[in-house]
Structure formats: structure tokens, C-alpha cells
Enzyme design. Structure first.
Site, PDB file in Angstrom:
ATOM      1  N   SER A  89       0.855  -1.187   0.000  1.00 13.48           N
ATOM      2  CA  SER A  89       0.000   0.000   0.000  1.00 13.48           C
ATOM      3  C   SER A  89       0.886   1.230   0.000  1.00 13.48           C
ATOM      4  O   SER A  89       2.051   1.178   0.427  1.00 13.48           O
ATOM      5  CB  SER A  89      -0.872   0.016   1.260  1.00 13.48           C
TER       6      SER A  89
ATOM      7  N   TYR B 157      -1.515  -1.235  10.230  1.00 15.08           N
ATOM      8  CA  TYR B 157      -1.615  -1.446   8.776  1.00 15.08           C
ATOM      9  C   TYR B 157      -0.303  -1.012   8.105  1.00 15.08           C
ATOM     10  O   TYR B 157       0.262  -1.742   7.291  1.00 15.08           O
ATOM     11  CB  TYR B 157      -2.803  -0.634   8.251  1.00 15.08           C
TER      12      TYR B 157
HETATM   13  N1  NAD Z   1      -8.806  -0.229  -1.227  1.00 15.06           N
HETATM   14  C1  NAD Z   1      -7.749   0.529  -0.989  1.00 15.06           C
HETATM   15  O1  NAD Z   1      -7.836   1.761  -0.898  1.00 15.06           O
HETATM   16  C2  NAD Z   1      -6.385  -0.103  -0.839  1.00 15.06           C
HETATM   17  C3  NAD Z   1      -5.270   0.734  -0.937  1.00 15.06           C
HETATM   18  C4  NAD Z   1      -4.000   0.165  -0.838  1.00 15.06           C
HETATM   19  C5  NAD Z   1      -3.853  -1.189  -0.648  1.00 15.06           C
HETATM   20  N2  NAD Z   1      -4.982  -1.972  -0.542  1.00 15.06           N
HETATM   21  C6  NAD Z   1      -4.777  -3.413  -0.365  1.00 15.06           C
HETATM   22  O2  NAD Z   1      -5.333  -4.080  -1.480  1.00 15.06           O
HETATM   23  C7  NAD Z   1      -5.659  -5.425  -1.125  1.00 15.06           C
HETATM   24  C8  NAD Z   1      -7.052  -5.776  -1.654  1.00 15.06           C
HETATM   25  O3  NAD Z   1      -8.021  -4.995  -0.977  1.00 15.06           O
HETATM   26  P1  NAD Z   1      -9.325  -4.407  -1.695  1.00 15.06           P
HETATM   27  O4  NAD Z   1      -9.119  -2.953  -1.874  1.00 15.06           O
HETATM   28  O5  NAD Z   1      -9.673  -5.237  -2.866  1.00 15.06           O
HETATM   29  O6  NAD Z   1     -10.413  -4.592  -0.511  1.00 15.06           O
HETATM   30  P2  NAD Z   1     -11.578  -5.673  -0.293  1.00 15.06           P
HETATM   31  O7  NAD Z   1     -11.916  -5.583   1.144  1.00 15.06           O
HETATM   32  O8  NAD Z   1     -12.650  -5.470  -1.276  1.00 15.06           O
HETATM   33  O9  NAD Z   1     -10.890  -7.060  -0.629  1.00 15.06           O
HETATM   34  C9  NAD Z   1     -10.064  -7.755   0.266  1.00 15.06           C
HETATM   35  C10 NAD Z   1     -10.413  -9.230   0.176  1.00 15.06           C
HETATM   36  O10 NAD Z   1      -9.540  -9.952   1.064  1.00 15.06           O
HETATM   37  C11 NAD Z   1     -10.320 -10.907   1.736  1.00 15.06           C
HETATM   38  N3  NAD Z   1      -9.703 -11.269   3.015  1.00 15.06           N
HETATM   39  C12 NAD Z   1      -9.542 -10.473   4.092  1.00 15.06           C
HETATM   40  N4  NAD Z   1      -9.011 -11.170   5.102  1.00 15.06           N
HETATM   41  C13 NAD Z   1      -8.814 -12.427   4.635  1.00 15.06           C
HETATM   42  C14 NAD Z   1      -8.304 -13.605   5.226  1.00 15.06           C
HETATM   43  N5  NAD Z   1      -7.878 -13.627   6.504  1.00 15.06           N
HETATM   44  N6  NAD Z   1      -8.245 -14.728   4.473  1.00 15.06           N
HETATM   45  C15 NAD Z   1      -8.677 -14.726   3.185  1.00 15.06           C
HETATM   46  N7  NAD Z   1      -9.186 -13.629   2.581  1.00 15.06           N
HETATM   47  C16 NAD Z   1      -9.257 -12.494   3.306  1.00 15.06           C
HETATM   48  C17 NAD Z   1     -11.666 -10.217   1.940  1.00 15.06           C
HETATM   49  O11 NAD Z   1     -12.688 -11.152   2.237  1.00 15.06           O
HETATM   50  C18 NAD Z   1     -11.849  -9.508   0.630  1.00 15.06           C
HETATM   51  O12 NAD Z   1     -12.515 -10.294  -0.330  1.00 15.06           O
HETATM   52  C19 NAD Z   1      -5.524  -5.497   0.397  1.00 15.06           C
HETATM   53  O13 NAD Z   1      -4.287  -6.111   0.713  1.00 15.06           O
HETATM   54  C20 NAD Z   1      -5.490  -4.037   0.799  1.00 15.06           C
HETATM   55  O14 NAD Z   1      -4.796  -3.831   2.024  1.00 15.06           O
HETATM   56  C21 NAD Z   1      -6.229  -1.453  -0.649  1.00 15.06           C
END
Ligand code: NAD
Length: 275
Positions: free
Chosen positions: A155, A168
């Protein structure tokens, strides 16, 4: 001919959000998919994590592209379950070439008020869960002897501080160290390892009331529009959020031959937000 014809990708967090978008993007380029997620609510997370049925939509979208997909339920904290899924997936689809360690959670609290469970759950999922994912799936890339690619979703928070997410940021920065070590350990097998660092992405992780309140402590009941107004000030480009496809395009570059000599890098997709 797609850029990933004949390849197999193991993707965590694939039921929705960026993980689903990555699965569709890689499938469009010819890859078959092993998709992992969990459909039970994760404790300490103040918004709904994937729900039963979310993965069905990922399966439908990948199959609509005429690619094969094996969807499985596992928590990334469970190494034995991940190993079973990777082994079964590799034996059914013949190989694993790509690992996307994408699953993750968010939660918020000032560091000095955070309870231990909130801290520990974050580290267990966003840091140790990534190691477990790679530990379970990457040996199949090694065994194939053809090289491959691992992309870890970090991130912008690994590089740019925001209040209320010390756990985080610590996990996401830790992933960079892990990626660098894996880079030198796996380079002799022609396996490339990179992190991707998105700014805000329009997924359920941030499109929820708790994030709106975090961004707009000045308002009693902030809306998405209020949140977007504040989010826009984080970026240099005049946008409030990136879309999942923007991160998928970066991932596709990293895992395909377009990025064949790119390894050990922190690939930033932040609309200039860190500056
Ligand atoms: N959305 C943002 O602004 C953002 C920014 C930077 C980084 N990220 C990172 O991107 C990645 C994807 O997130 P996203 O934005 O698609 O959000 P999201 O919440 O839509 O997707 C995350 C997915 O991970 C799954 N998950 C969470 N914990 C889990 C576990 N213990 N075991 C298996 N699956 C699990 C959730 O069920 C979900 O489907 C994450 O690592 C997040 O930290 C997101």
C-alpha cells in the site's frame, strides 16, 4: 494470443475488489485461476469482508472468458488450508506460475488506544498471511522449473504516514522487506518478486462509513461525496480514488513478459500522492 496463455495464477482475496479484478484481467490474458477467499466476517474489521456468494461472481466472470477457475474457501492465517488448495489446484490445472498475495484487511485506531487483538489480527493477516500464501503456493512455481512471478499487494501506507493505521502501515512496510529477501532467494529460479503500492482504490475496504468518518472527522454523518472530497486532496492528479482495474494493469505488467527483468521493485500506483 494473450500475454499469459497457458499460465496458472493463485490469487488470495479474489472474491471481490482488487482480487476479483486481478483474476478477470489475468484470465482475459489467457491464465487459469486458483481463487482463494474467506466468506466469514473477520473480527476487528469495521466493514463487511467478503460475503457468501461474492466468489460466485468472480467464478462467473472468469468462466465467461473461457478460462478455468478453482475457487476455494480459506483464511490466509491457515497455512495448512492454503497448502491443500495450492496442491489441489496445481494438480488439477497442471502448474502454478503466478502468485498474487492480495488478501488484506483494514481497521483504524490511534496507536496508543489500539487493543492488542486489533494489532495482532492485522499482522496475522496483512503480513504473516502473505508469507503463508507464498509459502503454500510459490514452491509450485519452483517445482515447474519455468520461472514465474509473485506480486505482493502492499500500500502507499508503507511509504506515506496516515494517522490511525500504525498496524496497517507496519504490516505493509514489512511486506517490502519480505519482498526484497524473496527477490534474492528466488532470482536463481527466474522467479520475480515485486510489491504493488496503491493509493485509495474504489473497493469496499474504503467505501464504507468507518472510512468516511476517518476522512471527515469534521462531519457527523459523512457521505461518500464528503469522503471523496477529502480523498482528492491526498492525490496530485485530480482524482479521489483509483479503480481496481488500474492496479490490475500494474499487476499484469509485473507478472507478464512486459516486466520480465523487473524484480525487487516497489511499484507505486498513487496518482502522485506520496509527494
Ligand atoms: N482499497 C484501498 O484503498 C487499498 C489501498 C492500498 C492497498 N490496498 C490493499 O489491497 C488489497 C485488496 O483490498 P481491496 O481494496 O480489494 O479490498 P476488499 O476488502 O474489497 O478485498 C479484500 C479481500 O480480502 C479478503 N480477506 C480479508 N481477510 C482475509 C483472510 N484472513 N483470508 C482470506 N481472505 C481475506 C476479503 O474477504 C476480501 O474479499 C488489500 O491487501 C489491501 O490492504 C487497498
Amino acid at each position: 494470443m494473450g500475454k499469459l496463455e497457458g499460465k496458472v495464477a493463485f490469487i488470495t482475496g479474489a472474491a471481490r475488489g482488487q482480487g476479483r479484478s486481478h483474476a478477470i484481467t489475468l484470465a482475459r490474458e489467457g491464465a487459469d485461476i486458483i481463487a482463494v477467499d474467506v466468506s466469514e466476517q473477520i473480527d476487528t474489521v469495521p466493514y463487511p469482508t467478503a460475503r457468501p456468494g461474492d466468489m460466485d461472481e468472480t467464478v462467473r466472470a472468469v468462466e465467461a472468458l473461457d478460462r478455468r477457475i478453482i475457487a476455494a474457501e480459506a483464511d490466509v492465517r491457515d497455512l495448512a488450508a492454503l497448502t491443500r488448495i495450492a496442491d489441489d489446484g496445481a494438480s488439477q490445472l497442471g502448474r502454478i506460475d503466478i502468485v498474487l498475495a492480495n488478501a488484506g484487511i483494514n481497521s483504524m485506531s490511534p496507536a496508543l488506544e489500539m487493543d492488542e487483538t486489533t494489532w495482532q489480527t492485522m499482522i496475522d493477516i496483512n503480513l504473516t498471511g502473505v508469507w503463508k500464501t507464498i509459502r503454500a503456493a510459490a514452491p509450485h512455481i519452483v517445482a515447474g522449473g519455468r520461472g514465474g512471478s509473485v506480486v505482493i499487494t502492499s500500500s502507499l501506507a508503507a511509504m506515506h504516514a496516515n494517522a490511525n493505521i500504525a498496524h496497517y502501515s507496519a504490516a505493509k512496510a514489512g511486506l517490502v522487506g519480505m519482498m526484497q529477501v524473496l527477490t534474492i532467494e528466488l532470482a536463481p529460479q527466474s522467479i520475480r518478486v515485486n510489491t504493488v503500492h496503491p493509493t485509495t482504490v474504489a473497493t469496499e475496504m474504503i467505501l464504507n462509513d468507518s472510512t468516511y468518518r476517518l476522512f471527515r472527522p469534521d462531519l457527523d454523518s459523512p457521505t461518500r461525496a464528503d469522503f471523496e472530497e477529502a480523498a482528492r486532496t491526498l492525490n496530485r492528479l485530480p482524482i479521489s480514488m483509483t479503480q481496481p482495474e488500474d492496479i490490475s494493469n500494474a499487476v499484469l505488467y509485473l507478472v507478464s513478459d512486459d516486466g520480465r527483468y523487473v524484480t525487487g521493485t516497489t511499484h507505486i500506483v498513487d496518482a502522485g500522492g506520496r509527494l
